[in-house]
Write an enzyme that holds these catalytic residues in place. Structure first.
Site, mmCIF file in Angstrom:
data_model
loop_
_atom_site.group_PDB
_atom_site.id
_atom_site.type_symbol
_atom_site.label_atom_id
_atom_site.label_comp_id
_atom_site.label_asym_id
_atom_site.label_seq_id
_atom_site.Cartn_x
_atom_site.Cartn_y
_atom_site.Cartn_z
ATOM 1 C CB ALA A 1 16.452 -36.252 30.508
ATOM 2 N NE ARG B 1 14.451 -38.508 38.938
ATOM 3 C CZ ARG B 1 14.466 -37.183 39.112
ATOM 4 N NH1 ARG B 1 13.892 -36.378 38.244
ATOM 5 N NH2 ARG B 1 15.088 -36.650 40.149
ATOM 6 C CB SER C 1 16.967 -32.930 40.315
ATOM 7 O OG SER C 1 16.392 -33.801 41.246
ATOM 8 N N PRO C 2 18.599 -33.957 37.803
ATOM 9 C CG PRO C 2 17.938 -35.938 36.770
ATOM 10 C CD PRO C 2 18.272 -35.358 38.101
ATOM 11 N N GLY D 1 15.665 -29.614 42.740
ATOM 12 C CA GLY D 1 15.502 -29.153 41.372
ATOM 13 C C GLY D 1 15.276 -27.659 41.339
ATOM 14 C CG LEU E 1 6.795 -29.271 45.763
ATOM 15 C CD1 LEU E 1 5.306 -29.198 46.068
ATOM 16 C CD2 LEU E 1 7.299 -27.890 45.320
ATOM 17 C CE1 TYR F 1 9.307 -37.179 28.669
ATOM 18 C CE2 TYR F 1 10.518 -37.297 30.730
ATOM 19 C CZ TYR F 1 9.824 -36.565 29.790
ATOM 20 O OH TYR F 1 9.649 -35.216 29.972
ATOM 21 C CD GLN G 1 17.111 -38.430 34.141
ATOM 22 O OE1 GLN G 1 16.692 -37.587 33.355
ATOM 23 N NE2 GLN G 1 16.562 -38.635 35.334
#
Length: 370
Positions: free
Chosen positions: A57, A230, A22-23, A323, A301, A182, A100
């Site tokens: 990001a 995303r 993940s980013p 992540g 998770l 965001y 990303q």
């Protein structure tokens, strides 16, 4: 055969397995430029054995950074610094690397999480934030400036220019950040978007600016490079953005050539009530996959190999994104391959680490070399 370790394609990009890094924001850039920390951090994750590595990001303009330490791709210096990191990765790993692109909107101008995460004060370098509407993220926080036509045009152009820089860097895929409260999410969610013009009100209007940004990016990126998004599948707040609207947004993206959807959730309101638990967002990915039809990535998770295997094998998502789990255990895919009977790519410097009882773990690795 392990489903998690079968190849998968995101548009024209074929991945060796279904694991994505993940980013993850590191808040360690300088004026938007990658530092030695990024060399170390991304370097170790490039050797993880995952199928895809996504860089954190990356702001498309300076005021789009969450913190002063956010990575950016809005200047020649930013591009040159990231080129240095990518060159090192390319020398030692075959892992595809995605980026990303995002804009923090009203959640910009903040301290790093380890410094409290609160908004910067004027004497700490604070800047004027922008958003869909002049509504603060939380009571007592600075009021953002509602974007006018010129501001919308500027940000669309910034996304497109950052995407062009990413192409010049040799990035293999681009993910637009439309989640976590965001800027693009701020347009989508009725909690943050209370505009009365063509960019607010109805679902069609609230989707308009994020779709325009997607179109602007897709128009300047060669077809060989997939562009995905995303999303936050739900705000976890009554009356907010929800999975039904996410499906509608996903269908609109699919019609425009979107290559994949990365399904997260939340972030737009401090009133959110998130039912945390293992794989708590997988149902969102499952719904998007079933009703939109795009390759879909589940995140949240997902910590154990058998859990990840079940998600993919049962068709609930096409890939899983890790992540915190892969930060804690950078070779998590190695353990997963060992447990599930898969194979991973590993650098020759590490071939002799392979346990004798798992001699096929690294594929054609030559064990016991002198």
């Amino acid at each position: 055969m392990s489903a998690l370790f079968t190849p998968h394609s995101l548009g024209p990009l074929t991945l060796r397995n279904r694991i994505m890094v993940s980013p993850m924001c590191q808040y360690s850039a300088e004026e938007g430029s990658a530092t030695d920390w990024h060399m170390i951090h991304l370097g170790q994750l490039a050797l993880s054995g995952a199928g895809l590595l996504v860089i954190e990001a990356t702001a498309v303009e300076a005021i789009g950074r969450i913190t002063l330490g956010d990575l950016g791709l809005y200047s020649d210096d930013n591009e040159a610094a990231l080129a240095r990191v990518l060159a090192a990765i390319r020398r030692h790993s075959h892992i595809p690397v995605a980026l990303q692109l995002g804009h923090a909107g009203r959640k910009a101008s903040s301290h790093a999480p380890w410094d409290g995460g609160q908004c910067l004060a004027p004497n700490e370098g604070a800047w004027q934030t922008v958003a869909s509407s002049a509504l603060p993220h939380a009571p007592g926080e600075p009021v953002p400036l509602a974007l006018d036509a010129a501001g919308l045009a500027r940000i669309k152009a910034a996304f497109a220019r950052a995407a062009q820089r990413a192409v010049a860097l040799g990035i293999d895929a681009i993910e637009l950040h439309g989640a976590h409260g965001y800027l693009l999410h701020e347009f989508l969610s009725p909690i943050a978007n209370q505009r009365a013009d063509a960019y607010g009100g109805s679902l069609e209007n609230r989707m308009r600016f994020p779709l325009e940004v997607f179109d602007a990016v897709r128009a300047v990126v060669p077809e060989r490079i997939p562009v995905g998004v995303r999303v936050s599948g739900t705000d976890w707040v009554e009356g907010g953005w929800d999975i039904e609207q996410t499906v509608a947004f996903g269908r609109a993206l699919a019609a425009r050539g979107c290559a994949f959807i990365d399904a997260s959730s939340g972030g737009v309101s401090p009133l959110q009530k998130i039912p945390l638990g293992p794989g708590y967002q997988v149902a969102l990915a499952e719904r998007i996959k079933a009703e939109v039809g795009l390759p879909t990535i589940a995140v949240g998770l997902i910590t154990e190999p058998k859990q990840a295997e079940a998600i993919v094998a049962e068709g609930r998502a096409d890939m899983v994104a890790l992540g915190r789990a892969i930060l804690f255990e950078p070779h998590w895919p190695w353990r997963a391959a060992a447990e599930l009977g898969g194979q991973v790519e590993a650098p020759p410097q590490y071939w002799r680490s392979q346990p004798r009882e798992l001699k096929a773990l690294f594929g054609d690795a030559r064990i016991g070399m002198r």
